[in-house]
Structures are given as C-alpha cells and as structure tokens.
Scaffold this motif. Structure first.
Motif, mmCIF file in Angstrom:
data_model
loop_
_atom_site.group_PDB
_atom_site.id
_atom_site.type_symbol
_atom_site.label_atom_id
_atom_site.label_comp_id
_atom_site.label_asym_id
_atom_site.label_seq_id
_atom_site.Cartn_x
_atom_site.Cartn_y
_atom_site.Cartn_z
ATOM 1 N N ILE A 179 0.841 -1.203 0.000
ATOM 2 C CA ILE A 179 0.000 0.000 0.000
ATOM 3 C C ILE A 179 0.883 1.263 0.000
ATOM 4 O O ILE A 179 0.601 2.219 -0.723
ATOM 5 C CB ILE A 179 -0.982 -0.017 1.193
ATOM 6 N N GLU A 180 1.949 1.240 0.786
ATOM 7 C CA GLU A 180 2.896 2.366 0.773
ATOM 8 C C GLU A 180 3.537 2.515 -0.607
ATOM 9 O O GLU A 180 3.727 3.628 -1.101
ATOM 10 C CB GLU A 180 3.984 2.161 1.828
ATOM 11 N N LYS A 181 3.852 1.385 -1.209
ATOM 12 C CA LYS A 181 4.447 1.385 -2.549
ATOM 13 C C LYS A 181 3.474 2.010 -3.561
ATOM 14 O O LYS A 181 3.888 2.768 -4.432
ATOM 15 C CB LYS A 181 4.785 -0.060 -2.947
ATOM 16 N N LEU A 182 2.175 1.684 -3.421
ATOM 17 C CA LEU A 182 1.154 2.286 -4.293
ATOM 18 C C LEU A 182 1.184 3.805 -4.203
ATOM 19 O O LEU A 182 1.144 4.501 -5.226
ATOM 20 C CB LEU A 182 -0.249 1.806 -3.907
ATOM 21 N N GLU A 183 1.227 4.315 -2.991
ATOM 22 C CA GLU A 183 1.228 5.764 -2.784
ATOM 23 C C GLU A 183 2.450 6.404 -3.438
ATOM 24 O O GLU A 183 2.340 7.448 -4.081
ATOM 25 C CB GLU A 183 1.158 6.099 -1.288
ATOM 26 N N ASP A 184 3.595 5.768 -3.284
ATOM 27 C CA ASP A 184 4.829 6.268 -3.884
ATOM 28 C C ASP A 184 4.728 6.237 -5.416
ATOM 29 O O ASP A 184 5.104 7.200 -6.093
ATOM 30 C CB ASP A 184 6.016 5.427 -3.407
ATOM 31 N N GLN A 185 4.199 5.144 -5.960
ATOM 32 C CA GLN A 185 4.063 5.014 -7.411
ATOM 33 C C GLN A 185 3.053 6.017 -7.967
ATOM 34 O O GLN A 185 3.252 6.557 -9.055
ATOM 35 C CB GLN A 185 3.647 3.582 -7.774
ATOM 36 N N LYS A 186 1.992 6.288 -7.207
ATOM 37 C CA LYS A 186 1.015 7.299 -7.644
ATOM 38 C C LYS A 186 1.686 8.667 -7.713
ATOM 39 O O LYS A 186 1.497 9.407 -8.674
ATOM 40 C CB LYS A 186 -0.180 7.356 -6.682
ATOM 41 N N ALA A 187 2.449 8.997 -6.685
ATOM 42 C CA ALA A 187 3.120 10.294 -6.639
ATOM 43 C C ALA A 187 4.107 10.443 -7.801
ATOM 44 O O ALA A 187 4.233 11.522 -8.381
ATOM 45 C CB ALA A 187 3.844 10.466 -5.304
ATOM 46 N N LEU A 205 2.372 0.739 -10.763
ATOM 47 C CA LEU A 205 1.044 0.707 -10.143
ATOM 48 C C LEU A 205 0.269 -0.526 -10.574
ATOM 49 O O LEU A 205 -0.347 -1.212 -9.750
ATOM 50 C CB LEU A 205 0.245 1.957 -10.523
ATOM 51 N N GLN A 237 -9.726 -0.035 -8.632
ATOM 52 C CA GLN A 237 -8.664 0.935 -8.903
ATOM 53 C C GLN A 237 -7.821 0.505 -10.110
ATOM 54 O O GLN A 237 -7.443 1.332 -10.942
ATOM 55 C CB GLN A 237 -7.769 1.120 -7.673
#
Length: 138
Positions: free
Chosen positions: A23-31, A38, A58
């Motif tokens: 989930i943290e990785k998702l946030e980083d990839q979105k940014a 993603l 998603q």
C-alpha cells in the motif's frame, strides 16, 4: 497447540506487513506517476486479497485511463461477475469493446443496461454511437 497458534499469528502479521508495504508502494508510485509499477502492485494486491474489490476497481480505472483495453476488459469482467448490475462498470466495458471494435459484445452490454433501466441516458448515447459505428464499418 500454542505453537500452531503462534505460527499462525506470525504468518498473519507477516501477511499484513506485506500488504502495508504494498500500500505504501502504491502511494509512492502514484506520486511518481509510475503507471507500470502501479499496475503490477495492484495485481499483486489482488493476488494476495482476491476478495478486495477496491484494488480491482482501482486497477480497472487505471487500465481504462491508460487505454489498455484488453487488460481492462479482463479485470472488469471479474467485477461484473461479482457485481452484475454495476451500471458504471458495464458502461465502461461497453466503451472498451467499442474502442476495440468488438461491436457485438458492446451491443449486448448496452442492451443489458437498458434492460435494467430503459431510460439510462449514457446507455442510449452509447447505443446511438455504436449503431453509427456499425453502419460506417459496413
């Protein structure tokens, strides 16, 4: 017995840690707008938590946005199996099929929506677009 319980608790904690890291990785990839990353991370989360519709939704939205219609259709059909009356999902599926020139499948999806609600404006518009495309392709 205690050993089994401890092992199970340890496995559950490791599993949850893995989910949290993803989930943290998702946030980083979105940014970073790392769309390929993603997609892979969503697919991993879906493998780990196949009943979680949020990740599936998603992922389909991302695939649609990226115009990756073949993969979008694969995952969107899974959503359709779980939520067969989701009009938004069915409409997006119809659009994807139209964009891939799979007019027969698109038509059946549009008719499916119109069977639920004959007054659905978006489905009626898609029906007109589809009929125009079919006429032009003949």
């Amino acid at each position: 017995e205690n050993r089994k319980r401890e092992d199970k608790n340890k496995e559950e904690k490791e599993f949850q840690t893995t989910i949290n890291v993803l989930i943290e990785k998702l946030e980083d990839q979105k940014a970073k707008k790392d769309f390929i990353g993603l997609i892979k991370t969503y697919e991993t989360l879906i493998e780990l938590q196949p009943l979680d519709k949020n990740y599936l939704l998603q992922l389909t939205l991302l695939l649609f946005k990226l115009k990756n219609y073949e993969r979008f259709i694969d995952y969107s059909e899974l959503i359709k199996l779980r939520s067969p009356t989701s009009k938004r999902n069915i409409l997006r599926l119809a659009v994807a099929h139209i964009r891939l020139k799979k007019f027969q499948r698109a038509n059946s999806l549009i008719l499916e929506i119109l069977n639920f609600n004959p007054q659905n404006k978006k489905a009626k518009i898609l029906e007109l677009i589809l009929s125009d495309l079919v006429i032009k392709s003949v």
